[in-house]
Design an enzyme around this catalytic site. Structure first.
Site, PDB file in Angstrom:
ATOM      1  N   HIS A  92     -14.827  49.997  -0.383  1.00 38.92           N
ATOM      2  CA  HIS A  92     -15.272  50.203   0.996  1.00 38.92           C
ATOM      3  C   HIS A  92     -15.609  48.847   1.634  1.00 38.92           C
ATOM      4  O   HIS A  92     -15.761  47.841   0.943  1.00 38.92           O
ATOM      5  CB  HIS A  92     -16.501  51.120   1.024  1.00 38.92           C
ATOM      6  CG  HIS A  92     -16.126  52.576   0.954  1.00 38.92           C
ATOM      7  ND1 HIS A  92     -17.008  53.593   1.187  1.00 38.92           N
ATOM      8  CD2 HIS A  92     -14.937  53.164   0.690  1.00 38.92           C
ATOM      9  CE1 HIS A  92     -16.388  54.761   1.074  1.00 38.92           C
ATOM     10  NE2 HIS A  92     -15.126  54.523   0.765  1.00 38.92           N
TER      11      HIS A  92
ATOM     12  N   GLU B  35     -18.359  47.764   3.205  1.00 42.17           N
ATOM     13  CA  GLU B  35     -19.686  47.242   2.849  1.00 42.17           C
ATOM     14  C   GLU B  35     -19.659  46.706   1.411  1.00 42.17           C
ATOM     15  O   GLU B  35     -20.215  45.657   1.114  1.00 42.17           O
ATOM     16  CB  GLU B  35     -20.740  48.361   2.972  1.00 42.17           C
ATOM     17  CG  GLU B  35     -20.839  49.001   4.360  1.00 42.17           C
ATOM     18  CD  GLU B  35     -19.921  50.208   4.547  1.00 42.17           C
ATOM     19  OE1 GLU B  35     -18.804  50.228   3.980  1.00 42.17           O
ATOM     20  OE2 GLU B  35     -20.317  51.132   5.283  1.00 42.17           O
TER      21      GLU B  35
ATOM     22  N   CYS C 210     -21.584  55.120   3.569  1.00 37.29           N
ATOM     23  CA  CYS C 210     -21.332  56.422   2.916  1.00 37.29           C
ATOM     24  C   CYS C 210     -22.422  56.765   1.909  1.00 37.29           C
ATOM     25  O   CYS C 210     -23.038  55.888   1.309  1.00 37.29           O
ATOM     26  CB  CYS C 210     -19.974  56.419   2.237  1.00 37.29           C
ATOM     27  SG  CYS C 210     -19.915  55.361   0.778  1.00 37.29           S
TER      28      CYS C 210
ATOM     29  N   CYS D 170     -22.053  53.450  -0.794  1.00 37.62           N
ATOM     30  CA  CYS D 170     -22.567  52.200  -0.216  1.00 37.62           C
ATOM     31  C   CYS D 170     -24.066  52.266   0.064  1.00 37.62           C
ATOM     32  O   CYS D 170     -24.760  51.260  -0.010  1.00 37.62           O
ATOM     33  CB  CYS D 170     -21.783  51.839   1.039  1.00 37.62           C
ATOM     34  SG  CYS D 170     -20.065  51.449   0.644  1.00 37.62           S
TER      35      CYS D 170
HETATM   36  C1  HJL Z   1     -17.616  53.504   5.223  1.00 35.71           C
HETATM   37  C2  HJL Z   1     -15.710  52.447   4.350  1.00 35.71           C
HETATM   38  C3  HJL Z   1     -15.074  53.718   4.224  1.00 35.71           C
HETATM   39  C4  HJL Z   1     -15.786  54.872   4.578  1.00 35.71           C
HETATM   40  N1  HJL Z   1     -17.043  54.738   5.098  1.00 35.71           N
HETATM   41  N2  HJL Z   1     -18.857  53.410   5.725  1.00 35.71           N
HETATM   42  N3  HJL Z   1     -16.983  52.396   4.839  1.00 35.71           N
HETATM   43  N4  HJL Z   1     -13.800  53.825   3.748  1.00 35.71           N
HETATM   44  O1  HJL Z   1     -15.141  51.387   4.034  1.00 35.71           O
HETATM   45  C5  HJL Z   1     -16.043  57.261   4.169  1.00 35.71           C
HETATM   46  C6  HJL Z   1     -15.221  58.428   3.636  1.00 35.71           C
HETATM   47  C7  HJL Z   1     -14.631  58.154   2.226  1.00 35.71           C
HETATM   48  C8  HJL Z   1     -13.824  59.341   1.779  1.00 35.71           C
HETATM   49  C9  HJL Z   1     -13.018  59.080   0.522  1.00 35.71           C
HETATM   50  N5  HJL Z   1     -15.224  56.095   4.428  1.00 35.71           N
HETATM   51  O2  HJL Z   1     -13.329  56.247  -0.363  1.00 35.71           O
HETATM   52  O3  HJL Z   1     -16.112  59.527   3.549  1.00 35.71           O
HETATM   53  O4  HJL Z   1     -12.075  57.648  -1.995  1.00 35.71           O
HETATM   54  O5  HJL Z   1     -13.829  57.026   2.230  1.00 35.71           O
HETATM   55  O6  HJL Z   1     -14.489  57.219  -2.384  1.00 35.71           O
HETATM   56  O7  HJL Z   1     -14.710  60.417   1.540  1.00 35.71           O
HETATM   57  O8  HJL Z   1     -13.825  58.669  -0.536  1.00 35.71           O
HETATM   58  P1  HJL Z   1     -13.416  57.377  -1.357  1.00 35.71           P
HETATM   59 ZN    ZN Z   2     -19.015  53.284   1.312  1.00 38.19          ZN
END
Ligand code: HJL
Ligand code: ZN
Length: 199
Positions: free
Chosen positions: A84, A86, A121, A131
């Protein structure tokens, strides 16, 4: 200290009415500057239908200017693995300080804050630490939270995990979560690149 030179553009300011422009403070400009930087990071993220393209940056707080206090940036899938924004920001910072991610809190400057285009998240797919837990895990030697505030551009849409309790958990731990307005449309359009828009 790692730094990246970025310029404050007039884009956000021009969207406001003259009255809003007149009342905007240096603090507001600073937050817009770093949210814009986070958004430009989000644009680098490779589109993926199963997550959002998010951008983040960590900043040492307390200065009035918008140059020189950037610590690190990050975007979704920047670092190795299913990372992600963060998380990538913290991984890069740990590499810069030459420490483990879990020890980063001891190295961050006082008053460090995080800007992220989307609320951090609180739930992830199997095997990944959310995160919010990464942020809460960053502690000073005396136990205080190392990240004092988190500035967010939008709440997480209820597409993958339902209601995201990220904001609530951070606030319960004493970390202020502050909305930086004005970028919602752009943030969501970047975040959902590559998604099926028919639903
Ligand atoms: C935040 C990120 C990102 C998400 N949220 N704050 N920063 N990709 O870089 C949230 C989303 C999750 C999905 C898939 N996204 O990433 O809820 O595979 O990306 O663990 O639920 O989960 P995974
Ligand atoms: Zn996250």
């Amino acid at each position: 200290m790692p730094a990246q030179s970025t310029r404050l553009s007039d884009e956000g300011r021009n969207r406001l009415t003259p009255m809003a422009q007149a009342t905007k403070t240096l603090e507001d400009e600073r937050h817009e500057h770093y949210m814009r930087l986070a958004l430009s990071e989000a644009r680098k993220s490779p589109p993926k239908p199963t997550n959002f393209c998010v951008g983040a940056c960590s900043v040492a707080s307390g200065l009035q200017n918008t140059e020189g206090d950037l610590l690190a940036t990050g975007y979704t899938l920047e670092c190795e693995g299913n990372t992600h924004a963060e998380q990538s920001c913290f991984i890069k910072l740990a590499a810069l300080y030459g420490c483990k991610e879990e020890d980063l809190g001891e190295h961050l400057p006082e008053g460090a804050v995080l800007y992220t285009t989307m609320e951090p998240c609180n739930k992830r797919s199997v095997g990944n630490t959310p995160c919010v837990d990464r942020i809460l895990g960053l502690r000073r030697r005396d136990g205080r939270q190392a990240i004092e505030k988190v500035y967010v551009g939008v709440s997480e849409p209820e597409k993958f995990v339902g209601v995201n309790e990220g904001r609530k958990r951070l606030e319960e731990a004493g970390i202020a979560v502050v909305h930086v307005p004005g970028f919602e449309e752009e943030i969501l359009s970047v975040a959902t690149a590559g998604h099926d828009k028919s639903d």
